[in-house]
Design a protein around this motif. Structure first.
Motif, PDB file in Angstrom:
ATOM      1  N   THR A  56      28.209  41.856  49.145  1.00 16.62           N
ATOM      2  CA  THR A  56      26.796  41.481  48.995  1.00 16.62           C
ATOM      3  C   THR A  56      26.542  40.153  49.699  1.00 16.62           C
ATOM      4  OG1 THR A  56      26.993  40.124  46.984  1.00 16.62           O
ATOM      5  CG2 THR A  56      26.916  42.526  46.706  1.00 16.62           C
ATOM      6  N   ASN A  57      25.288  39.732  49.712  1.00 14.48           N
ATOM      7  CA  ASN A  57      24.922  38.451  50.317  1.00 14.48           C
ATOM      8  C   ASN A  57      24.955  37.295  49.321  1.00 14.48           C
ATOM      9  OD1 ASN A  57      24.453  39.556  52.889  1.00 14.48           O
ATOM     10  ND2 ASN A  57      22.382  40.204  52.289  1.00 14.48           N
ATOM     11  N   ALA A  58      25.428  37.554  48.121  1.00 10.70           N
ATOM     12  CA  ALA A  58      25.499  36.488  47.120  1.00 10.70           C
ATOM     13  C   ALA A  58      26.385  35.357  47.628  1.00 10.70           C
ATOM     14  CB  ALA A  58      26.044  37.032  45.805  1.00 10.70           C
ATOM     15  N   ARG A  59      25.938  34.140  47.433  1.00 14.95           N
ATOM     16  CA  ARG A  59      26.705  32.987  47.919  1.00 14.95           C
ATOM     17  C   ARG A  59      27.895  32.695  47.009  1.00 14.95           C
ATOM     18  NH1 ARG A  59      23.335  28.002  50.118  1.00 14.95           N
ATOM     19  NH2 ARG A  59      23.185  29.491  51.843  1.00 14.95           N
ATOM     20  N   TYR A  60      27.719  32.868  45.701  1.00 20.11           N
ATOM     21  CA  TYR A  60      28.770  32.575  44.731  1.00 20.11           C
ATOM     22  C   TYR A  60      28.997  33.775  43.816  1.00 20.11           C
ATOM     23  CZ  TYR A  60      27.745  27.682  45.956  1.00 20.11           C
ATOM     24  OH  TYR A  60      27.536  26.506  46.625  1.00 20.11           O
ATOM     25  N   THR A  61      30.128  33.746  43.139  1.00 13.34           N
ATOM     26  CA  THR A  61      30.383  34.711  42.079  1.00 13.34           C
ATOM     27  C   THR A  61      29.728  34.225  40.795  1.00 13.34           C
ATOM     28  OG1 THR A  61      32.385  33.630  41.239  1.00 13.34           O
ATOM     29  CG2 THR A  61      32.654  35.166  43.087  1.00 13.34           C
ATOM     30  N   ASP A  62      29.794  35.048  39.766  1.00 16.99           N
ATOM     31  CA  ASP A  62      29.447  34.593  38.428  1.00 16.99           C
ATOM     32  C   ASP A  62      30.561  33.657  37.954  1.00 16.99           C
ATOM     33  OD1 ASP A  62      28.165  34.274  36.049  1.00 16.99           O
ATOM     34  OD2 ASP A  62      28.302  36.370  35.412  1.00 16.99           O
ATOM     35  N   THR A  63      30.364  33.016  36.817  1.00 20.83           N
ATOM     36  CA  THR A  63      31.369  32.089  36.307  1.00 20.83           C
ATOM     37  C   THR A  63      32.329  32.786  35.347  1.00 20.83           C
ATOM     38  OG1 THR A  63      29.943  31.423  34.470  1.00 20.83           O
ATOM     39  CG2 THR A  63      29.820  30.122  36.502  1.00 20.83           C
ATOM     40  N   ALA A  64      33.512  32.204  35.236  1.00 25.34           N
ATOM     41  CA  ALA A  64      34.509  32.622  34.253  1.00 25.34           C
ATOM     42  C   ALA A  64      35.275  31.376  33.843  1.00 25.34           C
ATOM     43  CB  ALA A  64      35.447  33.683  34.837  1.00 25.34           C
ATOM     44  N   SER A  65      36.083  31.487  32.812  1.00 25.86           N
ATOM     45  CA  SER A  65      36.854  30.332  32.344  1.00 25.86           C
ATOM     46  C   SER A  65      38.325  30.702  32.245  1.00 25.86           C
ATOM     47  CB  SER A  65      36.337  29.838  30.990  1.00 25.86           C
ATOM     48  OG  SER A  65      36.375  30.868  30.033  1.00 25.86           O
ATOM     49  N   TYR A  66      39.165  29.679  32.238  1.00 22.93           N
ATOM     50  CA  TYR A  66      40.602  29.913  32.148  1.00 22.93           C
ATOM     51  C   TYR A  66      40.991  30.524  30.810  1.00 22.93           C
ATOM     52  CZ  TYR A  66      41.512  27.118  36.348  1.00 22.93           C
ATOM     53  OH  TYR A  66      41.555  26.652  37.633  1.00 22.93           O
ATOM     54  N   ILE A  67      40.343  30.064  29.754  1.00 29.12           N
ATOM     55  CA  ILE A  67      40.702  30.500  28.409  1.00 29.12           C
ATOM     56  C   ILE A  67      39.445  30.824  27.621  1.00 29.12           C
ATOM     57  CG2 ILE A  67      42.910  29.294  28.265  1.00 29.12           C
ATOM     58  CD1 ILE A  67      41.523  26.964  26.959  1.00 29.12           C
ATOM     59  N   THR A  68      39.610  31.570  26.550  1.00 23.25           N
ATOM     60  CA  THR A  68      38.485  31.935  25.693  1.00 23.25           C
ATOM     61  C   THR A  68      38.129  30.772  24.770  1.00 23.25           C
ATOM     62  OG1 THR A  68      39.900  32.805  23.940  1.00 23.25           O
ATOM     63  CG2 THR A  68      39.275  34.332  25.715  1.00 23.25           C
ATOM     64  N   VAL A  69      36.987  30.891  24.113  1.00 17.54           N
ATOM     65  CA  VAL A  69      36.581  29.873  23.138  1.00 17.54           C
ATOM     66  C   VAL A  69      37.613  29.778  22.018  1.00 17.54           C
ATOM     67  CG1 VAL A  69      34.837  29.228  21.439  1.00 17.54           C
ATOM     68  CG2 VAL A  69      34.128  30.089  23.676  1.00 17.54           C
ATOM     69  N   ALA A  70      38.123  30.920  21.570  1.00 16.47           N
ATOM     70  CA  ALA A  70      39.131  30.912  20.501  1.00 16.47           C
ATOM     71  C   ALA A  70      40.393  30.180  20.947  1.00 16.47           C
ATOM     72  CB  ALA A  70      39.459  32.341  20.082  1.00 16.47           C
ATOM     73  N   GLN A  71      40.858  30.468  22.162  1.00 12.18           N
ATOM     74  CA  GLN A  71      42.050  29.790  22.676  1.00 12.18           C
ATOM     75  C   GLN A  71      41.807  28.298  22.857  1.00 12.18           C
ATOM     76  OE1 GLN A  71      42.385  32.207  26.194  1.00 12.18           O
ATOM     77  NE2 GLN A  71      44.091  33.407  25.370  1.00 12.18           N
ATOM     78  N   ASN A  72      40.572  27.939  23.158  1.00  8.05           N
ATOM     79  CA  ASN A  72      40.231  26.535  23.384  1.00  8.05           C
ATOM     80  C   ASN A  72      40.196  25.729  22.095  1.00  8.05           C
ATOM     81  OD1 ASN A  72      39.530  24.702  25.571  1.00  8.05           O
ATOM     82  ND2 ASN A  72      37.522  24.506  24.603  1.00  8.05           N
ATOM     83  N   ASN A  73      40.258  26.414  20.949  1.00  9.15           N
ATOM     84  CA  ASN A  73      40.112  25.730  19.659  1.00  9.15           C
ATOM     85  C   ASN A  73      41.241  26.038  18.685  1.00  9.15           C
ATOM     86  OD1 ASN A  73      37.174  24.421  19.640  1.00  9.15           O
ATOM     87  ND2 ASN A  73      37.050  26.373  20.727  1.00  9.15           N
TER      88      ASN A  73
END
Length: 646
Positions: A409-426
């Motif tokens: 596609t012509n989209a400049r960027y991808t959607d976002t994602a994170s390294y870890i989930t909220v549960a893993q982050n806490n």
């Protein structure tokens, strides 16, 4: 603590002379700092790999053009400039090639995007025997003053008068200092107004030749204004060069997953190693205590009759794994710092490290679940191929998905994602329950930005800035050597003569109170500006620390409290299976066993009288964790904490 000439001389006299053989005047070793001559094939390889980095991987290429604009003497479009080099390659000498590529990379003002020179050049670094810093005068106008003397280098500059800490810089090689700052904005790597200024003045006092060209002259002439007498004086000081040292290569021992989570910069990391040789200035405003983590020191200071804790985190590198470093900090907060009334967490001069460490650290201060930082790729076929057709495909289907969703596609960027989930982050839970402030500056960078921005985005701490913005390093950084080692041809080829490149690969996106804002160039804006002044340079920042401490102590304390009756880890085979807490000003207590809610207790603990909550671990549970969450009547989290059992 900052060093005066007398203190530095005494320290030098009492120290080992081991460093003497590691340094020499630039005039004596200039001829040794030469790049090997490249064949035409080697030139083509280097330029093509640089093109791949700038055109196919560099996530900030569009944002940089928007933020800075295009100027032949300032920021340049990286992609168009690298194609000019490709077209002119047959006419460029090896030296000209390195100079052109260095200029293109540096003009992006991004310490994550670095062109590293070949051996032996990259192993040298040149320093003046002092450091500069930005200060504000009584009218709020910016100044440049001497902030520190590098004690081990002073013997190389004894022929002329040396400045004192606090002396004001008037001119540098005959040019007004503010003009010199302006001329160095696009070679110092500093993003935004604040970081641009402080990186520019660093660029005129130190040059790591891994990323910076050798100075044209062997010395510099600087005009100073004495802070003590008001007189002006001029002195000429030599560049002093650190010679190559034997380095142990630990690449084979590096956690590969950590390589994908890194957010730091080569220049700052190299300087930290050299700085530890040059003097003993810790950057803290007073003497601190060591901890089990070499990156962490701490202290307790009395301010207006109350106890204020202080933690200095030098960089976001870990002791083996993130969990180990988090546990060390958690134990420090719950033991040595248990009785303090407020906490100052110092990340000034922190160049970064692991993004997941910076993200997960926030939970130690947060009553609510802390959200991790999100990142996005630039949409290119190469990024898609890396995540789908190489070993990098094993590092998470969520990264593959965001690239697959926009591929073609012509989209400049991808959607976002994170390294870890909220549960893993806490997973660790909260460890500190009183007012906390984060002390940052324009050299707080990479994962330092992540942590500082995240405490704002999650609403857990107030940010006090020595400068108005942090250093604005908003991406995870990838090394060319990692790509060439783990992916290789046809995408990547090993660079000749020990060269390296790094690239900003995934762009960090903020959340919470600053949702969708990017960190790159913008950084984190301080909630309260506590600037460097002549006085703060002279007292090593003690006055600024006390200003921050008093502001924290003036905050209304959290009326809801919790005290855990067991340590973080409990051996239930040798003790009771019952865990207890004492609470005040708490309506409800939720209890979770291994993240499954098992009870809600209407404790109704009103006022300062404590009530006890107990939970008995089922006999069928051999090991796991119990989380307690305190809520008010509207079910807003007031505090939380985790206890592990085995």
């Amino acid at each position: 603590m900052k060093r005066s000439i007398l203190a530095s001389t005494l320290a030098l006299a009492l120290s080992s002379s081991v460093f003497a053989n590691n340094y020499a005047l630039l005039s004596e070793v200039r001829d040794q700092i030469k790049s090997p001559e490249y064949t035409q094939q080697e030139k083509q390889l280097v330029v093509e790999q640089a093109r791949i980095f700038l055109e196919d991987l560099y996530v900030h290429q569009y944002a940089k053009d928007i933020y800075y604009g295009i100027s032949p003497t300032g920021h340049v479009n990286a992609v168009s400039e690298i194609h000019k080099v490709i077209n002119e390659l047959d006419t460029l000498s090896t030296e000209q090639l390195h100079a052109r590529l260095t200029k293109i990379f540096k003009a992006q003002r991004d310490l994550h995007l670095v062109y590293v020179h070949p051996q032996p050049v990259r192993s040298y670094a040149s320093y003046l025997p002092f450091e500069f810093d930005k200060t504000l005068d009584v009218l709020g106008h910016s100044e440049v003053r001497v902030s520190n003397l590098l004690e081990s280098l002073l013997p190389y500059a004894t022929d002329n008068r040396l400045p004192e800490v606090g002396d004001k810089v008037i001119s540098y090689n005959g040019k007004p200092i503010h003009q010199v700052v302006e001329e160095n904005l696009n070679v110092g790597f500093g993003a935004n107004k604040d970081a641009g200024f402080v990186r520019a003045i660093r660029a005129i006092t130190r040059k790591g030749h891994a990323v910076s060209l050798v100075p044209e002259d062997n010395d510099v002439t600087i005009e100073f204004l004495s802070h003590a007498t008001g007189e002006t004086y001029t002195t000429t000081v030599p560049w002093i060069t650190r010679l190559p040292a034997t380095v142990t290569n630990n690449a084979s021992n590096t956690n590969v997953a950590h390589l994908l989570e890194e957010s730091t910069n080569i220049e700052a990391a190299q300087h930290q190693l050299i700085k530890s040789e040059l003097d003993s200035d810790s950057g803290s405003p007073f003497i601190t205590n060591p901890s089990a983590d070499p990156q962490v020191t701490w202290a307790i200071q009395e301010v207006d009759g109350q106890q204020v804790g202080y933690i200095k985190l030098n960089r976001f590198s870990v002791v083996g794994e993130v969990d180990v470093s988090l546990n060390i900090l958690s134990e420090l907060l719950t033991n040595e710092l248990a009785q303090i009334d407020a906490l100052v967490f110092d990340v000034r001069n922190n160049p970064g490290g692991l993004i997941t460490y910076a993200d997960r650290l926030v939970q130690l201060f947060s009553a609510k679940p802390a959200a991790p930082t999100e990142l996005k790729f630039i949409n290119t076929q190469l990024n898609y191929d890396i995540l789908h057709k190489t070993i990098f495909s094993t590092f998470g289907p969520h990264w593959q998905k965001v690239l697959a969703d926009v591929n073609g596609t012509n989209a400049r960027y991808t959607d976002t994602a994170s390294y870890i989930t909220v549960a893993q982050n806490n997973e660790f839970g909260q460890s500190y329950y009183k007012p906390v402030g984060v002390w940052s500056d324009a050299r707080t960078y990479s994962s330092g930005d992540v942590f500082t921005c995240s405490v704002q985005d999650n609403g857990v701490a107030k940010v006090y800035g020595e400068h108005k913005r942090t250093g604005a390093g908003g991406a995870n950084v990838m090394r060319h050597s990692v790509f060439s080692r783990y992916i290789g041809a046809p995408y990547f080829e090993t660079l000749p003569h020990g060269q390296e490149m790094t690239v900003s690969w995934r762009q960090m996106v903020r959340h919470g109170h600053n949702k969708n804002a990017i960190i790159e160039d913008f950084g984190c804006v301080a909630d309260q500006h506590v600037p460097q002044t002549l006085e703060s340079i002279k007292d090593g920042g003690l006055g600024n620390f006390e200003t921050i401490a008093r502001d924290l102590l003036s905050e209304a304390p959290n009326k809801s409290t919790v005290r855990f009756l067991q340590s973080r880890e409990t051996d239930v085979s040798a003790s009771s299976r019952t865990l207890g807490i004492e609470v005040t000003n708490t309506e409800l207590v939720e209890i979770y066993l291994d993240d499954v809610k098992v009870d809600v207790i209407n404790i109704g603990a009103y006022g300062d009288s404590t009530k006890t909550v107990e939970y008995t671990i089922p006999a069928s549970a051999i090991e796991g964790k119990v989380r307690f969450i305190g809520l008010d009547g509207g079910k807003t989290p007031l505090w939380n904490g985790v206890r592990y059992f085995y």
